[in-house]
Write an enzyme that holds these catalytic residues in place. Structure first.
Site, short mmCIF file in Angstrom:
data_model
loop_
_atom_site.label_atom_id
_atom_site.label_comp_id
_atom_site.label_asym_id
_atom_site.label_seq_id
_atom_site.Cartn_x
_atom_site.Cartn_y
_atom_site.Cartn_z
N LEU A 1 0.81 -1.21 0.00
CA LEU A 1 0.00 0.00 0.00
C LEU A 1 0.85 1.27 0.00
CD1 LEU A 1 -2.72 -1.04 2.62
CD2 LEU A 1 -2.70 -1.43 0.13
N GLU B 1 0.16 5.93 -0.61
CA GLU B 1 -0.80 6.99 -0.35
C GLU B 1 -2.01 6.91 -1.27
OE1 GLU B 1 2.43 7.32 -0.54
OE2 GLU B 1 3.20 8.76 0.92
N GLY B 2 -1.82 6.39 -2.49
CA GLY B 2 -2.94 6.24 -3.40
C GLY B 2 -3.98 5.28 -2.85
N HIS B 3 -3.52 4.12 -2.35
CA HIS B 3 -4.46 3.18 -1.74
C HIS B 3 -5.15 3.79 -0.52
CE1 HIS B 3 -1.47 0.30 -3.61
NE2 HIS B 3 -2.60 -0.12 -4.13
N GLN C 1 -9.05 -0.13 -16.05
CA GLN C 1 -9.66 -1.01 -15.05
C GLN C 1 -10.96 -0.42 -14.53
OE1 GLN C 1 -7.53 -3.17 -11.64
NE2 GLN C 1 -8.30 -1.35 -10.61
N LYS D 1 1.50 7.68 -8.01
CA LYS D 1 1.87 6.67 -7.02
C LYS D 1 1.54 5.28 -7.57
CE LYS D 1 2.83 9.31 -3.28
NZ LYS D 1 4.00 9.18 -2.39
N SER E 1 2.63 0.85 -6.86
CA SER E 1 3.44 -0.15 -6.19
C SER E 1 4.66 -0.53 -7.02
CB SER E 1 2.60 -1.40 -5.90
OG SER E 1 1.51 -1.09 -5.05
N ARG E 2 4.55 -0.42 -8.35
CA ARG E 2 5.66 -0.81 -9.22
C ARG E 2 6.74 0.26 -9.32
NH1 ARG E 2 1.34 -3.74 -11.98
NH2 ARG E 2 1.94 -5.94 -12.22
#
Length: 290
Positions: free
Chosen positions: A33, A35-37, A154, A185, A187-188
């Protein structure tokens, strides 16, 4: 905050929360996770009384040569972030065996929406996304579900699935959270070398150029996509996957800009494939609200 890793127990807890009159919110994630999540969880807490966050790296949405085995994971850190934020009531952390106890004989496909943008190079990705989100919707039965606008295709796929299959669920798109220099932001982003990180801002700069070009007067989808491609090529570090101007409803490329439009881009930097987009509404050739 409760951590639950079985479907039956999650259903029990959510059923009890609903019986007390709570509006149920769901935030599906693959973890690691950022800040976007957390902005999705914050939005969920504003619009729902009881918030479920799922953390599940879904194997169905990874192709055979993609980064499933290397996808970043840190459940302990994720749980600490959610606890610190204080907006999550339940975090659902199932295993692959729990979610897929037997090989799936059923899948959810949206072939028209999946053939554009990321679907060109990831042909099975959105089938995997739609299938796992459908499962989560059936397990949690949320009133409202939250997805980031950064994953624009998505979001469009999920909205169409909900419409087509009559899920009684409101789908909320939450604005992209960015670094100070504009990088979305993701995760990758952890895959980026320092040099790649410095150049990765080119995605947002190309998108901003296209948005500003629309604001200057009449233009076409082709002019904008060609311009974004040129900007990426001139930067010289990233390898372009696509730069497109598409309808938010169909995800098909468009020439005439009118209605909900998405400027979308994907670029490879070493091991990382980064995506970004801007979603605009065009009315009589102008950006609505500008």
């Amino acid at each position: 905050m409760q951590q639950i890793d079985t479907i039956d127990r999650l259903r029990e807890v959510v059923r009890a929360a609903r019986a007390e009159g709570n509006r149920i919110g769901l935030v599906p994630t693959m973890g690691y996770l950022h800040e976007g999540h957390l902005s999705l969880v914050e939005a969920a807490k504003r619009q729902a009384d009881f918030v479920v966050v799922s953390i599940f790296v879904n194997p169905l949405q990874f192709g055979p040569s993609e980064d499933l085995d290397k996808y970043p994971k840190d459940l302990e850190r994720d749980l600490a972030l959610l606890t610190q934020q204080g907006h999550c009531d339940v975090v659902f952390t199932p295993t692959v065996q729990e979610m897929y106890p037997t090989p799936m004989a059923t899948s959810v496909e949206l072939p028209e929406l999946a053939k554009f943008l990321c679907g060109k190079t990831r042909p099975t990705h959105f089938q995997g996304v739609a299938t796992v989100v459908s499962k989560l919707f059936h397990i949690v039965l949320p009133d409202v579900a939250f997805f980031g606008q950064k994953d624009g295709q998505q979001l469009a796929v999920i909205r169409r699935m909900v419409k087509d299959l009559n899920f009684p669920i409101e789908v909320v798109g939450v604005p992209t959270v960015r670094e100070a220099d504009g990088l979305a932001k993701s995760s990758r982003n952890v895959y980026l070398t320092p040099e790649e990180r410095a150049h990765a801002t080119i995605l947002y700069r190309a998108l901003c150029w296209a948005r500003d070009r629309i604001a200057k007067g009449p233009t076409s989808g082709r002019e904008l996509s060609d311009g974004m491609r040129k900007i990426i090529a001139e930067d010289g570090v990233g390898r372009l996957d696509y730069a497109e101007v598409v309808s938010m409803d169909t995800l098909a490329p468009i020439e005439r800009l009118e209605g909900p439009v998405m400027l979308a881009i994907a670029v490879y930097f070493g091991k990382a494939r980064l995506i970004d987009n801007l979603q605009l509404t065009i009315e009589n050739g102008r950006i609505a609200g500008s």
